[in-house]
Design an enzyme around this catalytic site. Structure first.
Site, PDB file in Angstrom:
ATOM      1  N   HIS A  43      -0.987 -11.176  -5.190  1.00 48.87           N
ATOM      2  CA  HIS A  43       0.413 -10.808  -4.960  1.00 48.87           C
ATOM      3  C   HIS A  43       1.401 -11.797  -5.594  1.00 48.87           C
ATOM      4  O   HIS A  43       2.419 -11.397  -6.154  1.00 48.87           O
ATOM      5  CB  HIS A  43       0.701 -10.693  -3.472  1.00 48.87           C
TER       6      HIS A  43
ATOM      7  N   ASP B 144      -3.301  -2.857  -4.855  1.00 52.15           N
ATOM      8  CA  ASP B 144      -2.270  -3.862  -4.547  1.00 52.15           C
ATOM      9  C   ASP B 144      -1.382  -4.124  -5.768  1.00 52.15           C
ATOM     10  O   ASP B 144      -0.155  -4.253  -5.644  1.00 52.15           O
ATOM     11  CB  ASP B 144      -2.928  -5.188  -4.145  1.00 52.15           C
TER      12      ASP B 144
ATOM     13  N   HIS C 113       0.832  -1.219   0.000  1.00 53.78           N
ATOM     14  CA  HIS C 113       0.000   0.000   0.000  1.00 53.78           C
ATOM     15  C   HIS C 113       0.863   1.265   0.000  1.00 53.78           C
ATOM     16  O   HIS C 113       0.565   2.226  -0.712  1.00 53.78           O
ATOM     17  CB  HIS C 113      -0.950   0.013   1.202  1.00 53.78           C
TER      18      HIS C 113
ATOM     19  N   HIS D 277      -9.384  -2.061  -4.528  1.00 56.26           N
ATOM     20  CA  HIS D 277      -8.261  -2.398  -3.657  1.00 56.26           C
ATOM     21  C   HIS D 277      -7.283  -3.349  -4.349  1.00 56.26           C
ATOM     22  O   HIS D 277      -6.068  -3.230  -4.194  1.00 56.26           O
ATOM     23  CB  HIS D 277      -8.715  -2.983  -2.318  1.00 56.26           C
TER      24      HIS D 277
HETATM   25 ZN    ZN Z   1      -3.903  -4.677  -0.060  1.00 56.32          ZN
END
Ligand code: ZN
Length: 302
Positions: free
Chosen positions: A259, A236, A76, A232
């Site tokens: 991720h 990311d 973030h 969001h």
């Molecule tokens: Zn996040």
């Protein structure tokens, strides 16, 4: 375009989402060609560059590791720094994890706006993608393609009445990031909480720093956007792309990625030098500001 750093030091503090460890973060101006560099002030200023080569384990957050020194949940803060067009900054931190704050990048954006941008004397270098690269895994995929600016498209699909299919597409700049993504918060499903705790994760998690989805609704509403979850995920994604280490001239498309896939893309891209070139040309007509960061009218300095 010239490289940038921040004009003045700024700081924040808070608990880490996964470790529950309280930490202090201070952003410090850095000279040209430094990049974005973490300094563990609790470990004799040990340096961990925000670069793909330092990506460690990646599951529910992105962690960097260098010589056994870990730094968790970088995404973030890096998303905010990268979107603001800050090329060079030291991030002093006295703990193992970046504070989660309210679960979004909004507090970091406020901090960066307080710090303001300072232009340096050296030309900015961009990583310009020349050939496509895709990473595919179990119906999830991410690809990076040639483009003259930094474009992101992010698609999520969660089987939940408040989520479902959400898609965000944008040109990344300080202005678009602030408006579209910065306020979108971390989320998790109520049913995941116990398994995550059992794995030693989300020790700092609370209803103040994550949206918790129940089977058919949200435990701690209201949402900030109807599609806060998709936003969001895009946040990311940008935070993980910052690990490229230079501003991107490329289009990135993520389809149900996370991720692990984001950082795989970054690593594979950096490994294969035939896929990109480094250029000081931003590909934009002179009047087009590629980076929406607006340097203060101060003398340029190194
Ligand atoms: Zn996040």
């Amino acid at each position: 375009m010239f490289q940038t750093t921040i004009q003045r030091e700024v700081s924040t503090e808070g608990v880490g989402l996964h470790t529950g460890v309280f930490g202090h973060v201070r952003l410090v101006p850095a000279p040209a060609d430094t990049g974005i560099v973490f300094r563990r002030t609790d470990l004799d200023n040990f340096i961990i560059e925000a670069r793909g080569k330092n990506v460690a384990r990646v599951s529910y957050a992105t962690s960097l590791m260098k010589q056994g020194v870990l730094l968790s949940t970088t995404e973030h803060l890096l998303a905010a720094i990268y979107s603001c067009g800050i090329d060079n900054v030291f991030i002093n931190i006295d703990s193992i994890e970046v504070p989660i704050l309210d679960g979004s990048a909004d507090p970091f954006m406020h901090m960066l706006e307080e710090a303001s941008v300072r232009r340096l004397r050296k030309r900015r270098r961009y990583l310009k993608v020349l050939k496509p690269l895709e990473v595919v895994e179990d119906g999830r995929r991410i690809g990076i393609y040639p483009a003259d600016e930094f474009l992101v498209k992010c698609f999520v699909d969660f089987p939940h009445p408040l989520v479902g299919r959400q898609e965000i597409e944008m040109r990344v700049s300080q202005e678009s990031f602030r408006r579209l993504l910065a306020r979108a918060r971390t989320f998790c499903f109520e049913r995941e909480i116990e398994p995550l705790r059992a794995m030693g994760l989300i020790r700092g998690g609370s209803l103040e720093n994550a949206i918790v989805l129940t089977n058919d609704g949200v435990m701690n509403g209201p949402l900030r956007f109807d599609d806060e979850f998709g936003r969001h995920k895009a946040l990311d994604l940008i935070g993980d792309l910052a690990l490229v280490g230079l501003p991107l001239l490329a289009r990135v498309e993520a389809h149900r990625a996370g991720h692990a896939l984001h950082t795989q893309l970054v690593s594979r891209l950096l490994e294969d030098t035939s896929l990109w070139t480094v250029t000081t040309e931003d590909g934009m007509p002179a009047e087009h500001t590629h980076c929406a960061a607006s340097p203060e009218q101060v003398p340029a300095a190194d």
